[in-house]
Scaffold this motif. Sequence first.
Motif, mmCIF file in Angstrom:
data_model
loop_
_atom_site.group_PDB
_atom_site.id
_atom_site.type_symbol
_atom_site.label_atom_id
_atom_site.label_comp_id
_atom_site.label_asym_id
_atom_site.label_seq_id
_atom_site.Cartn_x
_atom_site.Cartn_y
_atom_site.Cartn_z
ATOM 1 N N VAL A 101 -6.622 10.688 0.968
ATOM 2 C CA VAL A 101 -6.716 9.246 1.217
ATOM 3 C C VAL A 101 -5.460 8.782 1.936
ATOM 4 N N GLU A 102 -5.646 8.143 3.064
ATOM 5 C CA GLU A 102 -4.507 7.731 3.883
ATOM 6 C C GLU A 102 -3.801 6.502 3.316
ATOM 7 N N LYS A 103 -4.539 5.549 2.757
ATOM 8 C CA LYS A 103 -3.951 4.270 2.376
ATOM 9 C C LYS A 103 -4.623 3.749 1.117
ATOM 10 N N ILE A 104 -3.810 3.358 0.114
ATOM 11 C CA ILE A 104 -4.363 2.834 -1.127
ATOM 12 C C ILE A 104 -3.529 1.648 -1.598
ATOM 13 N N LEU A 105 -4.192 0.584 -2.011
ATOM 14 C CA LEU A 105 -3.511 -0.609 -2.503
ATOM 15 C C LEU A 105 -2.834 -0.297 -3.833
ATOM 16 N N PHE A 106 -1.534 -0.569 -3.916
ATOM 17 C CA PHE A 106 -0.798 -0.304 -5.142
ATOM 18 C C PHE A 106 -0.333 -1.578 -5.847
ATOM 19 N N ALA A 107 0.051 -2.596 -5.089
ATOM 20 C CA ALA A 107 0.567 -3.810 -5.722
ATOM 21 C C ALA A 107 0.166 -5.038 -4.920
ATOM 22 N N GLU A 108 -0.051 -6.123 -5.644
ATOM 23 C CA GLU A 108 -0.376 -7.423 -5.037
ATOM 24 C C GLU A 108 0.600 -8.461 -5.578
ATOM 25 N N TYR A 109 1.235 -9.182 -4.689
ATOM 26 C CA TYR A 109 2.171 -10.234 -5.069
ATOM 27 C C TYR A 109 1.552 -11.587 -4.715
ATOM 28 N N TYR A 152 0.827 -1.202 0.000
ATOM 29 C CA TYR A 152 0.000 0.000 0.000
ATOM 30 C C TYR A 152 0.866 1.259 0.000
ATOM 31 N N ARG A 153 0.391 2.277 -0.705
ATOM 32 C CA ARG A 153 0.960 3.607 -0.493
ATOM 33 C C ARG A 153 0.232 4.181 0.710
#
Length: 252
Positions: free
Chosen positions: A240-248, A185-186
Motif C-alpha cells: 500500500v503506497e499511502k494510508i491515512l494515519f492521523a486527522e487534525y 498519511y504514511r
Amino acid sequence: MKNELLYQMIFKRKSFHLFRDSAGSITEEELNGIAKCFEEAKHLCDEIKVDMKIVPASETTCKRGAEYCLLFYSEEKENYLQNIGYIGEQIDLYMASQNIGALWFGIGKAKEKSHNGLPFVIMLAISKMPEDKFRKDMFKSKRKPLKEIWYGDIPPCANIVRFAPSACNIQPWSAEKNENHLYIYRFKEFGKRGIMPAEKVLYYNRIDMGIFLCFLDICLKHEGKTFERKLYKDDADDTVEKILFAEYILAE
C-alpha cells in the motif's frame, strides 16, 4: 519540558551518525535530566505502557562512538511504534539543548531484550558534543521540497515540520490541509528504502510517523494553534503506497 524550548531545538538538533570529537562525559546530573524528560514527555497513546533504560553503549551493538544508549521498551499495541517515535523525539530535542548529540540507531540490539516485562523497540545513541557540532542552518539539510509532501492549503509550520528526521532520510509522510482539517498519511514510495532491510521498512517508517507528529504538534503549539487529533490504525502492508494515519481538526 516547555514547548518553546523544543521548538527552538528543532533548528539545532542533528543526527550524529558518528560521534567524533566528543566534549567529555555526560554527567550524572545530565543523565537524571534525560530520565526526567522521559517521565514528563507527552505520549501519542496514553494507554500504552512504555519504559526507558540508559546503558553504556558497550552493552549494545552500537559502534558509532557513543557513550550511552537510551533503550526504549513498549507494549506491542496498536500504534506503539509511532508512540515511541513521538516520545523519543521529544528527548532528542531536549538533549540538543544540553549539547548531547543523538542518533536514532534502528539496527541496534540490546543485551536486555525486555525490561519490566516490556519488549525492546529501538535505541537512541548519545554522547556529549561541542556546541559547534550541532546544526547551524537547518535549511541546508537535505529534505523533500514542500510540493512533494504538502497538498491543499499549506500552513505556516509546513516548512519547519518537513525537517523531521527519519530512517535513511526516507521521509515516509505526506500531508493535506483542507480548511481546518489536516490529514497526515504514511506514504511509501515504491522501491525506496535506503539501506534498510526490506522486512524492516514498515517498522521504522511507523516510528518515523511518530517523530513527524511530534514535530507537527510542537510547531502548531508554537503558532498558538489548538487542535483535536484522531489516530487511525495503520495495518497496511508494504504493497500500500499511502494510508491515512492521523486527522487534525484545527480550532478556528
